[in-house]
Design a protein around this motif. Structure first.
Motif, PDB file in Angstrom:
ATOM      1  N   CYS A   1      -6.119   4.967   2.067  1.00 56.61           N
ATOM      2  CA  CYS A   1      -6.695   3.967   2.981  1.00 56.61           C
ATOM      3  C   CYS A   1      -7.789   4.563   3.863  1.00 56.61           C
ATOM      4  O   CYS A   1      -8.484   3.835   4.564  1.00 56.61           O
TER       5      CYS A   1
ATOM      6  N   LYS B   1     -10.457  -1.618  -0.511  1.00 60.56           N
ATOM      7  CA  LYS B   1      -9.068  -2.078  -0.498  1.00 60.56           C
ATOM      8  C   LYS B   1      -8.928  -3.388   0.277  1.00 60.56           C
ATOM      9  O   LYS B   1      -8.340  -4.353  -0.202  1.00 60.56           O
ATOM     10  N   VAL B   2      -9.465  -3.435   1.503  1.00 58.71           N
ATOM     11  CA  VAL B   2      -9.310  -4.651   2.306  1.00 58.71           C
ATOM     12  C   VAL B   2     -10.136  -5.798   1.735  1.00 58.71           C
ATOM     13  O   VAL B   2      -9.758  -6.965   1.848  1.00 58.71           O
TER      14      VAL B   2
ATOM     15  N   LEU C   1     -11.858   2.709   3.141  1.00 58.18           N
ATOM     16  CA  LEU C   1     -10.946   1.568   3.260  1.00 58.18           C
ATOM     17  C   LEU C   1     -11.531   0.273   2.721  1.00 58.18           C
ATOM     18  O   LEU C   1     -10.807  -0.578   2.194  1.00 58.18           O
TER      19      LEU C   1
ATOM     20  N   GLN D   1      -4.680   1.451  10.087  1.00 61.58           N
ATOM     21  CA  GLN D   1      -5.970   1.486   9.403  1.00 61.58           C
ATOM     22  C   GLN D   1      -6.242   0.190   8.651  1.00 61.58           C
ATOM     23  O   GLN D   1      -7.325  -0.403   8.772  1.00 61.58           O
ATOM     24  N   ILE D   2      -5.282  -0.267   7.872  1.00 63.03           N
ATOM     25  CA  ILE D   2      -5.505  -1.458   7.054  1.00 63.03           C
ATOM     26  C   ILE D   2      -5.580  -2.708   7.927  1.00 63.03           C
ATOM     27  O   ILE D   2      -6.380  -3.615   7.664  1.00 63.03           O
TER      28      ILE D   2
ATOM     29  N   CYS E   1      -1.219   4.164   8.107  1.00 57.73           N
ATOM     30  CA  CYS E   1      -1.826   3.254   7.124  1.00 57.73           C
ATOM     31  C   CYS E   1      -1.823   1.824   7.652  1.00 57.73           C
ATOM     32  O   CYS E   1      -2.779   1.073   7.429  1.00 57.73           O
TER      33      CYS E   1
ATOM     34  N   HIS F   1       0.869  -1.184   0.000  1.00 56.26           N
ATOM     35  CA  HIS F   1       0.000   0.000   0.000  1.00 56.26           C
ATOM     36  C   HIS F   1       0.899   1.225   0.000  1.00 56.26           C
ATOM     37  O   HIS F   1       1.776   1.359   0.856  1.00 56.26           O
TER      38      HIS F   1
END
Length: 402
Positions: free
Chosen positions: A334, A355-356, A352, A377-378, A374, A302
């Protein structure tokens, strides 16, 4: 209000560069999610023009739109007219917060947490001890949700700087650097700091860690407290100037941005030493070593919004960590945005989610990034998807395979 209008008027030359072309709509994470004009840079600039033209005098309403922004810089980076939207938004928030001040509790938090790092260090140590003693369940009640999953990433038991400050001398010294950890590494990702020291020492680079952690000032600036941001930036610059080193190495792209890009613009100065991301330093000095991640499975990365050279980061990782690399289709923000995720947790998670979800659907086994925000968060988003994967800094693999 007259003073505010005068200061907003000074931004007129920057505002007039906006041609209302709409390029920012295609890259703004909030506009892509909501398709609302006040969410995108073009709409925010129109509001500011209305202020200095005397058509709007509702400071609080305008601030709410200006602060509903990740400050990811994607609009600035993709603007064909070169509109410096990040600089405009920082300055405008400061001006309008001069009319409508922060709530008292936010002022207290900023003045305590940012201006008194020793107090924050003590509070962090107490929090870390509580986590260790009470375990995950109580820890989730002690700390403010929805910040990050405690089972995967927890506050550092002791702030990084408290045990690492001062010089770490390398045998056969080839260079000396200052390691600037930033708040996230100091209080949460302490092992990132340990890995950075180990890697640099192992390659003949002596490392100096500041005696106390002084925030880069980005959080203060994003909340409209420009004076406090400038104070913090200059305090860090003073510390840098007191140490004999070739450069300052960072572990957070946002700290790098604050100390060497937006900081100089707002504080009208320059850092005494070059400020550089640790991967950039490793590549510049030829310290990289190829390691295999073949047995892990599909891996990806990322790119943080504030990373100074996104293409370099991708090329460095693919050329250093040899494995089954997968390029995400969703290469966007993100949704963390520092204080944005605390004020707007729902929007933050909505940004987000694609993306996940892609990481889960494509069966990716490792995600690398160079930003602690990031990573938080991810990691949180993956946990909500039922994926118990901790997002890693590339150093974690690089040191492990030394």
């Amino acid at each position: 209000m007259k003073e505010a209008l005068r200061e907003i008027k000074e931004l007129e030359e920057f505002l007039l560069r906006c041609m209302r072309c709409g390029f920012c709509q295609g890259v703004c994470p909030l506009y892509q999610m909501e398709a609302l004009e006040p969410s995108v840079a073009r709409g925010k600039l129109a509001l500011l023009e209305a202020v200095y033209q005397g058509r709007l005098k509702e400071a609080e309403r305008i601030i709410s739109h200006l602060e509903y922004c990740l400050l990811c810089r994607r609009c600035a980076e993709n603007c064909p007219s070169g509109v410096e939207t990040d600089y405009i938004f920082f300055k405008a928030r400061e001006v309008l917060r001069g009319i409508k001040g922060l709530p008292w509790y936010q002022r207290v938090l900023l003045s305590t947490a940012l201006k008194r790092p020793r107090f924050t260090g003590v509070a962090s140590a107490i929090g870390g001890a509580l986590v260790k003693m009470t375990g995950k369940r109580v820890a989730e009640k002690v700390y403010l949700p929805p910040f990050y999953p405690r089972a995967i990433v927890r506050p550092a038991p002791v702030p990084f700087i408290s045990g690492k400050k001062g010089w770490h001398r390398a045998s056969g010294e080839r260079d000396r650097v200052i390691l600037y950890p930033g708040c996230a590494v100091n209080y949460i990702f302490d092992w990132w700091g340990d890995l950075a020291i180990d890697y640099l020492l192992g390659h003949g680079v002596s490392v100096w860690v500041p005696l106390e952690n002084v925030c880069c000032g980005i959080h203060a600036g994003s909340m409209g407290q420009g004076d406090l941001m400038r104070e913090l930036v200059k305090r860090n610059w003073e510390t840098m100037g007191e140490v004999e080193a070739s450069c300052v190495v960072t572990l957070c792209p946002t700290c790098l941005y604050g100390l060497s890009e937006i900081g100089p613009r707002l504080a009208h100065g320059e850092p005494p030493l070059p400020v550089i991301d640790i991967l950039q330093y490793v590549a510049k000095e030829g310290l990289e070593k190829m390691v295999s991640v073949e047995g892990v499975g599909p891996v990806t990365c990322h790119i943080p919004c504030h990373y100074p050279q996104p293409s370099f980061m991708v090329d460095f990782l693919k050329g250093t960590l040899l494995g089954d690399w997968v390029d995400l289709e969703n290469r966007g923000c993100c949704g963390f945005g520092g204080t944005f995720t605390l004020k707007n947790p729902g929007a933050s998670m909505d940004i987000l989610l694609p993306k996940v979800s892609e990481v889960k659907i494509r069966g990716i086994k490792a995600v690398f990034t160079c930003c602690p925000g990031c990573a938080l968060q991810i990691t949180q988003g993956l946990a909500r998807q039922g994926v118990g994967m901790r997002v890693q800094h590339p150093l974690e693999v690089m040191v492990e395979n030394e």
